[in-house]
Design a protein around this motif. Structure first.
Motif, short mmCIF file in Angstrom:
data_model
loop_
_atom_site.label_atom_id
_atom_site.label_comp_id
_atom_site.label_asym_id
_atom_site.label_seq_id
_atom_site.Cartn_x
_atom_site.Cartn_y
_atom_site.Cartn_z
N VAL A 137 -40.47 27.80 -13.67
CA VAL A 137 -40.16 28.26 -15.02
C VAL A 137 -39.38 29.56 -14.92
N ASP A 138 -38.34 29.70 -15.73
CA ASP A 138 -37.49 30.90 -15.71
C ASP A 138 -37.90 31.96 -16.72
N ALA A 139 -38.51 31.55 -17.83
CA ALA A 139 -38.83 32.51 -18.89
C ALA A 139 -39.99 31.97 -19.71
N VAL A 140 -40.68 32.88 -20.39
CA VAL A 140 -41.81 32.52 -21.23
C VAL A 140 -41.69 33.22 -22.58
N VAL A 141 -41.89 32.46 -23.65
CA VAL A 141 -42.01 33.00 -25.01
C VAL A 141 -43.44 32.74 -25.45
N HIS A 142 -44.20 33.80 -25.63
CA HIS A 142 -45.63 33.66 -25.95
C HIS A 142 -45.85 33.90 -27.44
N LEU A 143 -45.97 32.80 -28.19
CA LEU A 143 -46.20 32.86 -29.63
C LEU A 143 -47.61 32.46 -30.02
N ALA A 144 -48.30 31.73 -29.14
CA ALA A 144 -49.60 31.16 -29.48
C ALA A 144 -50.63 32.25 -29.78
N ALA A 145 -51.37 32.07 -30.86
CA ALA A 145 -52.43 33.00 -31.24
C ALA A 145 -53.23 32.37 -32.38
N LEU A 146 -54.44 32.85 -32.54
CA LEU A 146 -55.17 32.54 -33.77
C LEU A 146 -54.62 33.48 -34.84
N PRO A 147 -53.90 32.95 -35.83
CA PRO A 147 -53.11 33.80 -36.72
C PRO A 147 -53.91 34.41 -37.86
N ALA A 148 -53.50 35.60 -38.25
CA ALA A 148 -53.96 36.27 -39.47
C ALA A 148 -55.47 36.51 -39.47
N PRO A 149 -55.88 37.64 -40.00
CA PRO A 149 -57.31 37.94 -40.08
C PRO A 149 -58.00 37.11 -41.14
N GLY A 150 -59.31 36.95 -40.98
CA GLY A 150 -60.11 36.31 -42.03
C GLY A 150 -60.20 34.81 -41.95
N GLN A 151 -59.66 34.19 -40.89
CA GLN A 151 -59.67 32.74 -40.81
C GLN A 151 -60.64 32.20 -39.75
N THR A 152 -61.21 33.10 -38.95
CA THR A 152 -62.21 32.71 -37.97
C THR A 152 -63.03 33.95 -37.63
N ALA A 153 -64.06 33.80 -36.80
CA ALA A 153 -64.86 34.96 -36.40
C ALA A 153 -63.96 35.98 -35.72
N SER A 154 -64.07 37.23 -36.12
CA SER A 154 -63.16 38.26 -35.62
C SER A 154 -63.25 38.42 -34.11
N SER A 155 -64.48 38.37 -33.58
CA SER A 155 -64.64 38.53 -32.13
C SER A 155 -63.97 37.40 -31.38
N PHE A 156 -64.08 36.18 -31.91
CA PHE A 156 -63.46 35.03 -31.27
C PHE A 156 -61.94 35.14 -31.34
#
Length: 342
Positions: A107-126
């Motif tokens: 692999v030559d490059a990485v674009v890291h976009l993955a995340a659990l988005p926005a607050p308030g949609q799951t347990a904060s610690s998780f």
């Protein structure tokens, strides 16, 4: 008939994964290969299309596959390849950035976009644990695989969103504004930027670009903009900012193509706010005590993109006024794009 023994052919090589078929001409010429984590998501899909259209071999790392047809701009299935992966599992990330049987090697490059988005949609610690661990795994696995071209999705939330009851120190907001996360989500983005800075310190040849994206919009989202026009408080929480997913993808491509070294941060927003009301009136109504340096245009973004324009050559193409007009008049989004290109 020849009785000479034939030379054995290996099942893999320095450039081909185990079981990966060679090219027909035997030259095995490869495009530059980029991994996009979260490529099935809102910004991810636009990024996969943008990079594929500019000659990259794109691999989408995500927990879920993209829809067979996204329906965006009349386009069909997402280009490139999809790999189901758990980014919190270091073993999976290490292997996937190295080689996958019958698919690719290197692999030559990485674009890291993955995340659990926005607050308030799951347990904060998780949310914090997942986002922070996945970013660490991407940075560390890239280091071990000698990948030196990375783009990370940071966030406008670092500036203290929501701005009510946390007004900014001054407007417009810039990359120099104080970072003050107000949620586990934005805290995870702060930790991601701090980790990126240390990885760049360890390796002077490394490029990590952290893009602080404003609220990402798809073409269908522009129908909502008219409903905000009569109340400046509805969208003041992020200084009335937004970014079209396609323009966000442009910023990602420009970051990958840049010659920067080290860790660099950029705010990424549209050139204008979501409002027709001039900035001076918006600020007087919502942030009367915040110092304001008037922008060149009455509706210029209060999330300054001057640095991204000067350093990356970033220039947003998709403004809400034209996009909303296209949606109301029944004009296809593709037609709107073609009009803007001219």
């Amino acid at each position: 008939m020849s009785t000479e023994p034939q030379q054995a052919v290996g099942s893999f090589s320095d450039t081909l994964a185990l079981g990966e078929p060679p090219s027909r001409d035997g030259k095995n010429v490869q495009k530059k290969r980029v991994v996009v984590t979260g490529g099935s998501g809102k910004l991810g899909r636009a990024t996969v299309r943008e990079l594929a259209s500019h000659g990259w071999d794109v691999i989408n790392f995500d927990r879920v596959p993209p829809p067979p047809s996204t329906g965006e701009n009349g386009e069909g299935a997402l280009p490139g390849r999809y790999l189901q992966i758990d980014l919190t599992d270091m073993g999976q990330v290490m292997e996937a950035l190295s080689e996958i049987d019958m698919s690719y090697k290197g692999v030559d490059a990485v674009v890291h976009l993955a995340a659990l988005p926005a607050p308030g949609q799951t347990a904060s610690s998780f949310q914090f644990q997942t986002n922070t661990m996945s970013t660490y795994n991407i940075l560390e696995a890239s280091r071990k695989n000698r990948i030196k071209n990375l783009v990370l999705a940071s966030s406008e939330t670092l500036i203290g969103l929501p701005l009510i009851p946390h007004p900014p120190a001054f407007l417009p907001i810039t990359e120099e504004s104080e970072r003050r996360p107000e949620s586990a989500y934005s805290l995870s983005k702060l930790v991601g930027e701090e980790m990126a800075g240390q990885y760049a310190r360890w390796d002077p040849e490394l490029r990590v670009v952290s893009l602080r994206f404003s609220n990402v919009m798809l073409p269908e989202d522009y129908k909502k903009f008219e409903s905000w026009q009569d109340d400046p408080h509805l969208r003041c929480w992020n200084a009335w900012g937004y970014i079209d997913a396609r323009d966000g993808a442009q910023a990602i491509r420009l970051s990958l193509e840049s010659t920067l070294k080290g860790h660099h941060q950029f705010l990424i927003a549209n050139e204008e706010t979501v409002m027709r009301t001039p900035n001076a009136d918006l600020i007087k109504a919502v942030f009367p005590d915040v110092p304001y340096e008037p922008t060149a245009g009455p509706n210029d973004s209060l999330l300054s993109i001057r640095k991204a324009k000067d350093v990356l050559g970033f220039k947003p193409k998709f403004g809400w006024r034209e996009q909303a007009h296209g949606a109301r008049s029944g004009v296809s989004q593709r037609a709107v794009e073609e009009k803007e290109q001219w």
